[in-house]
Write a protein that holds these residues in place. Structure first.
Motif, PDB file in Angstrom:
ATOM      1  N   GLU A  36      -8.529  -1.271  -8.073  1.00 53.54           N
ATOM      2  CA  GLU A  36      -9.518  -1.113  -7.002  1.00 53.54           C
ATOM      3  C   GLU A  36      -9.577   0.347  -6.537  1.00 53.54           C
ATOM      4  N   LYS A  94     -11.206  -8.718  -3.528  1.00 52.02           N
ATOM      5  CA  LYS A  94     -10.656  -9.846  -2.760  1.00 52.02           C
ATOM      6  C   LYS A  94     -10.830 -11.122  -3.560  1.00 52.02           C
ATOM      7  N   LYS A 142       0.843  -1.209   0.000  1.00 55.04           N
ATOM      8  CA  LYS A 142       0.000   0.000   0.000  1.00 55.04           C
ATOM      9  C   LYS A 142       0.877   1.257   0.000  1.00 55.04           C
ATOM     10  N   TYR A 197      -4.876  -3.982  -7.161  1.00 57.53           N
ATOM     11  CA  TYR A 197      -5.066  -2.999  -6.083  1.00 57.53           C
ATOM     12  C   TYR A 197      -5.226  -1.589  -6.664  1.00 57.53           C
ATOM     13  N   PHE A 219      -6.774  -5.913   0.039  1.00 61.83           N
ATOM     14  CA  PHE A 219      -7.930  -5.406  -0.701  1.00 61.83           C
ATOM     15  C   PHE A 219      -9.064  -5.071   0.244  1.00 61.83           C
ATOM     16  N   SER A 220      -9.906  -4.108  -0.138  1.00 61.30           N
ATOM     17  CA  SER A 220     -10.991  -3.787   0.788  1.00 61.30           C
ATOM     18  C   SER A 220     -12.363  -4.239   0.299  1.00 61.30           C
ATOM     19  N   THR A 221     -12.577  -4.327  -1.010  1.00 59.57           N
ATOM     20  CA  THR A 221     -13.916  -4.745  -1.466  1.00 59.57           C
ATOM     21  C   THR A 221     -13.947  -6.249  -1.700  1.00 59.57           C
ATOM     22  N   SER A 222     -15.131  -6.835  -1.520  1.00 55.87           N
ATOM     23  CA  SER A 222     -15.196  -8.288  -1.698  1.00 55.87           C
ATOM     24  C   SER A 222     -14.962  -8.657  -3.165  1.00 55.87           C
ATOM     25  N   ASN A 240      -6.310 -10.764   1.856  1.00 55.24           N
ATOM     26  CA  ASN A 240      -7.320 -10.269   2.796  1.00 55.24           C
ATOM     27  C   ASN A 240      -6.971  -8.918   3.377  1.00 55.24           C
ATOM     28  N   GLN A 241      -5.678  -8.717   3.658  1.00 54.50           N
ATOM     29  CA  GLN A 241      -5.272  -7.437   4.244  1.00 54.50           C
ATOM     30  C   GLN A 241      -5.146  -6.340   3.190  1.00 54.50           C
TER      31      GLN A 241
END
Ligand code: ASP
Ligand code: MG
Length: 438
Positions: A131, A83, A18, A128, A77-80, A74-75
């Protein structure tokens, strides 16, 4: 356009990835990523098991590595939705790696396995950025990075193919690509050797005439001495490519040695930067020389010195050739050489064939061997017409026995051979005398 390369530790976790994303968004550059730290080593280990026909051993590591990647996803990405897409990407690569546990395993398969690390790290970063809504384009290194029949990169091919790709995706906000991996002259998946992502960055820089190549690691540029032995070291702000090349041999590992040449030949500055401290100045490596300045001190351990003394050397032609030929016969490179009228001393860092070398050298004179030595190299603008630097170096070491001094081999280096037990003292004395004079 710039080329930014991030090494394994800079992309070593979701958090670090990130941070990298923050650094790269906003400018239309080419970003080269290594595999996440530890991944290439794990892939090497997997390959070793497969060579030894132990698919269970390989599967154990594959499964462990896959679990690590699912956690990262899992750590990261934030949207399903993303992910899910990232999980599919990871699954795809690991399923592929698993196919190699079932069949014949050769060098060819190994290279394919080793390529997965960079394919995954860039794939994840690409997703990412998407996203986040950034129009990042993934440039597949396997479509443009290529070596020739001598296993050397093919700059004409790289330039042509890379520019076609860039033209195709003119609207991209930035480009992501894999370091290290390539195809060889036969079109097979291959790589540019371990640590080769720097080389990728440098080859891309040359191919697009980049304004700058940035190598991002987790240290603040290159230091003027080894911080493990010397307390008061400072970052070196400017280095000449030749100075960087001299230091690379001495294990100043920030810049991979192969990376220097394409950048130097195309006159593209290389900036060494720190992802942990993005605003720090780092080190700029370029073709500019800082007149009369001594830049850095480095050391290389486990050196053996060999002296051949012979009355026959006096006025003889071909003596040195015969001596050097013996080292060549045993495929042992010589690092440092000093001569007198009746003797010659050389150093080697590979002792494997030492006994045979010494045996053969005895034909030409009396041979003495000194083990546990260290080469200390001082790098900077040391053109012989500059006054005083030789005296300063020798003066700094006035309380330390010096076995050899090599000066005049290049304009950028003076090398000295001392005992291992004097290494720290020598490094400290040189720093105190050359850099920290109060
Ligand atoms: N991932 C590769 C390695 O670990 C290439 C690199 O990091 O430069 O050697
Ligand atoms: Mg690396």
């Amino acid at each position: 356009m710039k080329v930014l390369k991030f090494g394994g530790t800079s992309v070593g976790s979701a958090e670090r990835m990130k941070d990298v994303a923050k650094l790269i968004v906003g400018e239309r550059n080419i970003v080269v990523l290594s595999a996440m730290s530890g991944t290439t080593n794990s892939l090497v280990e997997i390959s070793e098991y497969l060579y030894k026909k132990n698919p269970d051993g390989a599967s154990e590591i594959i499964n462990k590595l896959a679990i690590k990647y699912y956690e990262i996803v899992n750590q990261f990405f934030s949207t399903s939705e993303y992910k899910q897409r990232a999980k599919e990407l990871v699954a795809h690569h690991f399923d592929y790696i698993r196919t190699f546990t079932k069949d014949l395993f050769t060098l060819f398969e190994e290279r394919v396995v080793l390529a997965q690390g960079e394919l995954i790290s860039t794939g994840l970063m690409h997703l990412y950025l998407n996203e986040l809504g950034v129009n990042a384009v993934l440039l597949p290194a396997l479509d443009y990075m290529r070596t020739d029949k001598n296993a050397e990169p093919d700059p004409a091919y790289i330039k042509e193919k890379l520019n076609i790709l860039l033209d195709e995706y003119k609207d991209a906000e930035l480009y992501i690509t894999q370091g290290y991996i390539c195809r060889n002259a036969y079109g097979e998946i291959d790589n540019l050797q371990r640590g080769g992502s720097d080389y990728t960055a440098s080859l891309i820089g040359a191919a697009i005439h980049a304004e700058e190549i940035q190598i991002w690691t987790d240290i603040d540029g290159m230091h003027n001495n080894d911080p493990r032995y010397v307390e008061e070291t400072a970052p070196v702000r400017h280095l000449h490519f030749e100075e960087a090349a001299e230091l690379a041999y001495f294990g100043a590992k920030i810049l991979h040695p192969t990376c220097i040449l394409p950048a130097k030949l195309n006159n593209i500055p290389v900036r060494l930067l720190n992802t942990m401290q993005p605003d720090a100045l780092g080190t700029l490596v370029s073709n500019k020389i800082e007149k009369g300045k001594i830049k850095a001190v480095a050391a290389k351990d486990n050196i053996t010195a060999i002296k051949i003394k012979s009355g026959r050397m006096l006025l003889a032609t071909g003596f040195l050739r015969k001596v050097f030929e013996i080292f060549e016969n045993y495929q042992t490179p010589i690092d440092m050489v000093t001569t007198s009228e009746v003797g010659v001393s050389c150093t080697i860092d590979n002792r494997k064939r030492l006994d045979e070398i010494v045996d053969d050298l005895k034909k030409f004179g009396t041979v003495t061997v000194d083990n546990d030595m260290v080469i200390i190299c001082v790098v900077g603008d040391m053109d012989w017409e500059n006054l005083g630097f030789g005296a300063s170096i020798v003066n700094a070491l006035k309380d330390i026995p010096v076995r050899m001094i090599s000066y005049g081999g290049s304009n950028y280096n003076v090398s000295l051979l001392v005992k291992s037990s004097d290494k720290q003292k020598a490094l400290r004395a040189l720093s105190a005398y050359l850099f920290n004079k109060k």
